[in-house]
Scaffold this motif. Structure first.
Motif, PDB file in Angstrom:
ATOM      1  N   UNK A 125      23.523 -36.231 -16.789  1.00  0.00           N
ATOM      2  CA  UNK A 125      22.823 -36.894 -17.894  1.00  0.00           C
ATOM      3  C   UNK A 125      23.758 -36.880 -19.093  1.00  0.00           C
ATOM      4  N   UNK A 126      23.568 -37.804 -20.012  1.00  0.00           N
ATOM      5  CA  UNK A 126      24.448 -37.844 -21.187  1.00  0.00           C
ATOM      6  C   UNK A 126      24.458 -36.526 -21.951  1.00  0.00           C
ATOM      7  N   UNK A 127      25.600 -36.252 -22.571  1.00  0.00           N
ATOM      8  CA  UNK A 127      25.787 -35.020 -23.334  1.00  0.00           C
ATOM      9  C   UNK A 127      26.497 -35.387 -24.637  1.00  0.00           C
ATOM     10  N   UNK A 128      26.783 -34.379 -25.421  1.00  0.00           N
ATOM     11  CA  UNK A 128      27.492 -34.646 -26.674  1.00  0.00           C
ATOM     12  C   UNK A 128      28.873 -35.240 -26.392  1.00  0.00           C
ATOM     13  N   UNK A 129      29.522 -34.771 -25.333  1.00  0.00           N
ATOM     14  CA  UNK A 129      30.869 -35.283 -25.022  1.00  0.00           C
ATOM     15  C   UNK A 129      30.822 -36.610 -24.290  1.00  0.00           C
ATOM     16  N   UNK A 130      29.843 -36.761 -23.412  1.00  0.00           N
ATOM     17  CA  UNK A 130      29.714 -38.009 -22.632  1.00  0.00           C
ATOM     18  C   UNK A 130      28.319 -38.588 -22.924  1.00  0.00           C
ATOM     19  N   UNK A 131      28.187 -39.341 -24.000  1.00  0.00           N
ATOM     20  CA  UNK A 131      26.850 -39.686 -24.507  1.00  0.00           C
ATOM     21  C   UNK A 131      26.188 -40.902 -23.862  1.00  0.00           C
ATOM     22  N   UNK A 132      26.860 -41.549 -22.910  1.00  0.00           N
ATOM     23  CA  UNK A 132      26.295 -42.764 -22.319  1.00  0.00           C
ATOM     24  C   UNK A 132      25.990 -42.584 -20.829  1.00  0.00           C
ATOM     25  N   UNK A 133      24.980 -43.336 -20.375  1.00  0.00           N
ATOM     26  CA  UNK A 133      24.807 -43.572 -18.945  1.00  0.00           C
ATOM     27  C   UNK A 133      25.696 -44.752 -18.544  1.00  0.00           C
ATOM     28  N   UNK A 134      26.359 -44.642 -17.398  1.00  0.00           N
ATOM     29  CA  UNK A 134      27.047 -45.786 -16.801  1.00  0.00           C
ATOM     30  C   UNK A 134      26.342 -46.137 -15.495  1.00  0.00           C
ATOM     31  N   UNK A 135      26.068 -47.420 -15.313  1.00  0.00           N
ATOM     32  CA  UNK A 135      25.573 -47.896 -14.035  1.00  0.00           C
ATOM     33  C   UNK A 135      26.419 -49.089 -13.608  1.00  0.00           C
ATOM     34  N   UNK A 136      26.482 -49.328 -12.302  1.00  0.00           N
ATOM     35  CA  UNK A 136      27.348 -50.400 -11.777  1.00  0.00           C
ATOM     36  C   UNK A 136      26.544 -51.296 -10.840  1.00  0.00           C
ATOM     37  N   UNK A 137      27.125 -52.438 -10.488  1.00  0.00           N
ATOM     38  CA  UNK A 137      26.433 -53.348  -9.591  1.00  0.00           C
ATOM     39  C   UNK A 137      27.260 -54.580  -9.284  1.00  0.00           C
ATOM     40  N   UNK A 138      26.581 -55.561  -8.696  1.00  0.00           N
ATOM     41  CA  UNK A 138      27.246 -56.805  -8.309  1.00  0.00           C
ATOM     42  C   UNK A 138      26.950 -57.915  -9.321  1.00  0.00           C
ATOM     43  N   UNK A 139      27.739 -58.971  -9.249  1.00  0.00           N
ATOM     44  CA  UNK A 139      27.428 -60.237  -9.896  1.00  0.00           C
ATOM     45  C   UNK A 139      27.298 -61.283  -8.795  1.00  0.00           C
ATOM     46  N   UNK A 140      26.650 -62.374  -9.099  1.00  0.00           N
ATOM     47  CA  UNK A 140      26.261 -63.311  -8.050  1.00  0.00           C
ATOM     48  C   UNK A 140      27.445 -63.898  -7.290  1.00  0.00           C
ATOM     49  N   UNK A 141      28.556 -64.150  -7.976  1.00  0.00           N
ATOM     50  CA  UNK A 141      29.665 -64.824  -7.299  1.00  0.00           C
ATOM     51  C   UNK A 141      30.441 -63.895  -6.375  1.00  0.00           C
ATOM     52  N   UNK A 142      30.519 -62.618  -6.729  1.00  0.00           N
ATOM     53  CA  UNK A 142      31.440 -61.721  -6.046  1.00  0.00           C
ATOM     54  C   UNK A 142      30.743 -60.878  -4.984  1.00  0.00           C
ATOM     55  N   UNK A 143      31.539 -60.474  -4.009  1.00  0.00           N
ATOM     56  CA  UNK A 143      31.036 -59.675  -2.909  1.00  0.00           C
ATOM     57  C   UNK A 143      31.832 -58.387  -2.803  1.00  0.00           C
ATOM     58  N   UNK A 144      31.173 -57.275  -2.925  1.00  0.00           N
ATOM     59  CA  UNK A 144      31.788 -55.957  -2.782  1.00  0.00           C
ATOM     60  C   UNK A 144      33.120 -55.860  -3.516  1.00  0.00           C
ATOM     61  N   UNK A 145      34.222 -55.586  -2.817  1.00  0.00           N
ATOM     62  CA  UNK A 145      35.487 -55.370  -3.508  1.00  0.00           C
ATOM     63  C   UNK A 145      36.272 -56.657  -3.705  1.00  0.00           C
ATOM     64  N   UNK A 146      35.645 -57.782  -3.549  1.00  0.00           N
ATOM     65  CA  UNK A 146      36.266 -59.061  -3.881  1.00  0.00           C
ATOM     66  C   UNK A 146      37.361 -59.516  -2.944  1.00  0.00           C
ATOM     67  N   UNK A 147      37.523 -58.849  -1.801  1.00  0.00           N
ATOM     68  CA  UNK A 147      38.632 -59.210  -0.920  1.00  0.00           C
ATOM     69  C   UNK A 147      38.478 -60.627  -0.364  1.00  0.00           C
ATOM     70  N   UNK A 148      37.249 -61.073  -0.142  1.00  0.00           N
ATOM     71  CA  UNK A 148      37.020 -62.456   0.322  1.00  0.00           C
ATOM     72  C   UNK A 148      36.730 -63.379  -0.855  1.00  0.00           C
ATOM     73  N   UNK A 149      35.771 -63.012  -1.693  1.00  0.00           N
ATOM     74  CA  UNK A 149      35.328 -63.932  -2.748  1.00  0.00           C
ATOM     75  C   UNK A 149      36.411 -64.214  -3.777  1.00  0.00           C
ATOM     76  N   UNK A 150      37.282 -63.247  -4.045  1.00  0.00           N
ATOM     77  CA  UNK A 150      38.369 -63.509  -4.996  1.00  0.00           C
ATOM     78  C   UNK A 150      39.426 -64.437  -4.407  1.00  0.00           C
ATOM     79  N   UNK A 151      39.314 -64.733  -3.118  1.00  0.00           N
ATOM     80  CA  UNK A 151      40.242 -65.686  -2.497  1.00  0.00           C
ATOM     81  C   UNK A 151      39.587 -67.058  -2.287  1.00  0.00           C
ATOM     82  N   UNK A 152      38.437 -67.226  -2.872  1.00  0.00           N
ATOM     83  CA  UNK A 152      37.789 -68.541  -2.918  1.00  0.00           C
ATOM     84  C   UNK A 152      38.031 -69.087  -4.321  1.00  0.00           C
TER      85      UNK A 152
END
Length: 797
Positions: free
Chosen positions: A656-683
């Motif tokens: 959980x956030x603390x004085x030193x690390x005060x933010x939550x980080x969350x990650x996810x996808x965007x509609x155009x890209x797939x996982x690590x982009x190995x296929x979609x970045x080549x389109x």
């Protein structure tokens, strides 16, 4: 060429995608209509777990177009941008087309298939001899075909006698599996996508369906447009494009929503909106050791008042009350969720508590009512979960520790009793933590073969695992250079799905066959062939006899054996023969026990679920279903046909956030890209529309840190850091940052920052929640470089 995201989506006629950003839908989304082709071949989409049916257009021996299959019950002919442009990556100049072995100078050298396969087999034999049967591991993918996962699973567990078998669905779906099994007794949903159109209330949790499952989101949106009284509730930290059609948003801090689910249950019970008869007949209340009555359940959740939960989660108390009322009283409520619920240190519990809401209100079994986990990958369900290609499972999703099932599999595979190890292997994070060089005595796994996945970019807390991959004997099967090939010793070029064919099983228990459309590029080979050739060289040809040059023949042999081995399980696909799957326009949903069975829409319902009459299944597992029970959870371990309403205490995230690390980080996808982009970045169209990662920052936080959109921002956790351009937006709550994870550029690879703490039940890591700090590095920089790993000899740096 510059092109805006909005222009791209509009031009691509990707209706669901366009709709998610507010662009009106055309009525017909057959993107490839009128394409000049020699033939159309039926298949499935390569990307997310929706399982869109497609037709692949072939001209002069090349794939030139993809269009939606109008008969498919998953997508009814509609496709998203990724789906109808997928074929364009097949002919990218970066395609791996020759086997390669890394030389003493660190560079790869092209070799023959015989040389590459002999090298792999000889090294595996050497490692087995020196360090034991568990010294070599397999790491597969929810993107591999079912036949491929089944073959590698059989090779390792039946051939090597090792359960060091895992797949990347451990990282995205394991908590859903744990939730289904611990609540209902068996993995995968009760119902199907068809429940969307019957629902009166849709509860979407931890899922940005508009970007991650855009075609399903289109179904949800269309249902809402036709039926304005249908209520849509969205619960998650970001007010995403999915929330645009919601009647109610439940904003929460990451990892705190367990309290919201309990609070909804309390409001339901306090107002007598629960279905006591359904609870008594179909469920038991338990903490795993004892059972309790309804009064005890009320006592357990008494402290989860909406007001207290608002203070804990930032979710308004009135919103919780309204959500509870709509969910309980709609008449037919369906929940939909994905990684936001699963990628947590309490992912199984979160799944349990969603199931609780359905069990206390009777929102199961009837049309429009279901508790449904959406899968992220196209074959995580069919290929990995159902074939048991994880360290603790066997085909049919049964545990390796189950003596009776282990004996059954050994008999079916024709191997000596006792060959399959009764002890589970290592789960994914432990497997990679145990991977290292021969000189490192602390690392028991010395070799690994990866198939259709890119762990050197996709694992959380990457800094911890890179050396192990680099120092061990690493074999990579893939179609492009990736961050993982940069660490490999041997690279084996794989055929693309439309170059080899096979079966995908999607989120709604539906298996669909893709037939081979064209020949593989260069000397690329199907993964099934590669597995069979390794087996042959290790003296296991009889175990894996499908080693011919005919990929569809090999696939059919593997599939036929798989459905025979699992014919008496609750997941039976015995009626889904290859010849039938070729004819079926929409695939088949299991249970499908016979070739004249149409497949199953609802499980556990007498008259709809064929397992009520399946004598082989009932005999195999000693199940007797009372004739007076209309509903019966037949895999209930207590033999009562009941589900579990769990008393799960509240638990927050690992960080959980603390004085030193005060933010939550969350990650996810965007509609155009797939996982690590190995296929979609080549389109090209996709790479132009979405060329790089970024970090979302709320305006209040941006002002505090002197950040404007485009500024370069460093985000740091105790594990690592990443530098990304800022996108200042009100999408997330203040104090919450978001980064999409597809970007391959080393500085922008966010998984260096992510947390690898795992759920104690599912062993799924907590990708979605990390405590971080940020600082402005500089003003705007042009990072739209569309970076991809192109040079097979490039280094991991």
């Amino acid at each position: 060429m510059s092109i805006s995201r909005r222009t791209f989506l509009k031009a691509s006629v990707a209706t669901a995608a366009a709709a998610s950003v507010g662009i009106a839908m055309p009525k017909n989304a057959e993107a490839a209509r009128g394409a000049d082709v020699d033939k159309w071949v039926k298949g499935a989409c390569r990307f997310c777990g929706t399982g869109c049916g497609v037709y692949i257009g072939v001209k002069d021996g090349k794939v030139v177009a993809i269009k939606g299959n109008p008969d498919a019950q998953t997508n009814f002919g509609f496709l998203c941008v990724k789906g109808f442009l997928a074929y364009k990556c097949m002919y990218h100049p970066d395609r791996l087309t020759e086997p390669m072995i890394r030389q003493s100078n660190g560079k790869f050298k092209k070799v023959s298939w015989d040389k590459a396969l002999d090298t792999v087999a000889d090294k595996f034999k050497e490692l087995h001899k020196k360090y034991g049967k568990d010294a070599v591991a397999y790491y597969g993918s929810g993107q591999a075909m079912t036949e491929e996962s089944y073959t590698f699973n059989k090779l390792f567990k039946g051939g090597f006698g090792s359960n060091m078998v895992e797949g990347n669905p451990r990282l995205c779906m394991a908590s859903a599996v744990g939730g289904y099994i611990s609540s209902f007794g068996s993995d995968e949903p009760v119902g199907a996508y068809a429940d969307i159109e019957y629902s009166k209330c849709l509860f979407i949790v931890g899922s940005n369906a508009s970007e991650c499952h855009p075609v399903l989101f289109r179904r949800i949106m269309r249902h809402k447009m036709k039926n304005p009284d249908v209520k849509i509730i969205v619960c998650e930290p970001r007010k995403t494009t999915t929330s645009k059609i919601a009647d109610l948003w439940l904003p929460v801090d990451p990892g705190t929503d367990l309290a919201v689910f309990h609070a909804m249950a309390k409001v339901i019970m306090d107002n007598n909106w629960h279905n006591e008869r359904f609870m008594n007949e179909n469920a038991r209340i338990t903490n795993g050791k004892e059972t309790f009555d309804i009064a005890a359940y009320k006592e357990f959740i008494k402290d989860f008042t909406p007001e207290k939960v608002e203070k804990l989660t930032r979710c308004p108390a009135d919103n919780i009350r309204q959500a509870a009322e709509w969910f309980a009283n709609s008449g037919a409520s369906t929940s939909l969720w994905t990684m936001g619920l699963n990628q947590r240190t309490r992912g199984v519990w979160a799944n349990n508590l969603i199931h609780n809401l359905h069990l206390i209100t009777g929102n199961l079994f009837k049309p429009g009512a279901d508790s449904f986990s959406l899968t992220g990958q196209p074959n995580a369900c069919g290929g990995v979960r159902e074939t048991g290609t994880l360290c603790h499972l066997l085909p049919g999703t049964k545990p390796v520790t189950l003596d009776k099932w282990r004996s059954h599999i050994e008999k079916e595979w024709g191997i000596k009793p006792g060959t399959i190890n009764p002890k589970p292997g290592f789960h994914t994070m432990k497997m990679f933590d145990s991977l290292g060089g021969e000189k490192d005595t602390s690392k028991p796994i010395k070799g690994m073969i990866t198939c259709t996945t890119n762990p050197a970019q996709s694992l959380p807390n990457l800094n911890k695992y890179i050396d192990g991959m680099r120092d061990s004997f690493l074999v990579v099967i893939d179609i492009f250079p990736t961050r993982t090939t940069q660490l490999a010793d041997v690279v084996l070029p794989a055929a693309f799905i439309y170059e080899k064919g096979g079966v995908y099983g999607c989120s709604e228990r539906r298996s669909q066959l893709t037939e081979k459309c064209v020949e593989p590029m260069g000397n690329a080979k199907p993964d099934v062939w590669i597995a069979a050739q390794i087996a042959k060289r290790m003296g296991l040809e009889k175990l894996i006899p499908w080693n011919s040059d005919d990929s569809m023949k090999n696939n059919e042999m593997a599939w036929s054996e798989y459905i025979r081995v699992t014919k008496d399980t609750d997941h039976t696909l015995a009626g889904a023969t290859y010849s039938r799957l070729k004819k079926e326009k929409a695939g088949l949903q299991w249970p499908c026990p016979t070739t004249d069975h149409p497949g199953t829409y609802k499980r556990y319902v007498r008259g709809m679920d064929p397992m009520f009459e399946h004598e082989g299944f009932q005999k195999k597992f000693g199940i007797k279903m009372p004739l007076d029970r209309q509903f019966y959870f037949y895999m209930d371990s207590k033999g009562e046909g009941k589900a579990n309403i769990w008393l799960r205490p509240y638990a927050g995230p690992a960080e959980v956030p603390s004085a030193e690390f005060p933010f939550y980080l969350t990650t996810g996808r965007v509609i155009e890209q797939w996982h690590t982009g190995t296929m979609t970045m080549r389109i090209p169209e996709i790479a132009r529309a979405h060329p790089n990662g970024y970090i979302e920052v709320h305006p209040d936080d941006a002002k505090k840190y002197g950040i404007i959109s485009g500024d370069m921002v460093e985000v740091t956790s105790i594990r690592g850091k990443s530098i990304l351009p800022a996108h200042v937006t009100k999408v997330s709550l203040p104090g919450i940052l978001f980064v999409p994870w597809h970007d391959q550029a080393m500085d922008r690879m966010i998984n260096f920052v992510c947390n690898d703490a795992v759920d104690p039940g599912s062993k799924e890591p907590e990708f979605k929640i990390a405590a971080v700090k940020i600082k402005r590095i500089s003003g705007p920089k042009d990072v739209a470089d569309k970076y991809i790993v192109s040079d097979i000899n490039s280094s991991f740096s």
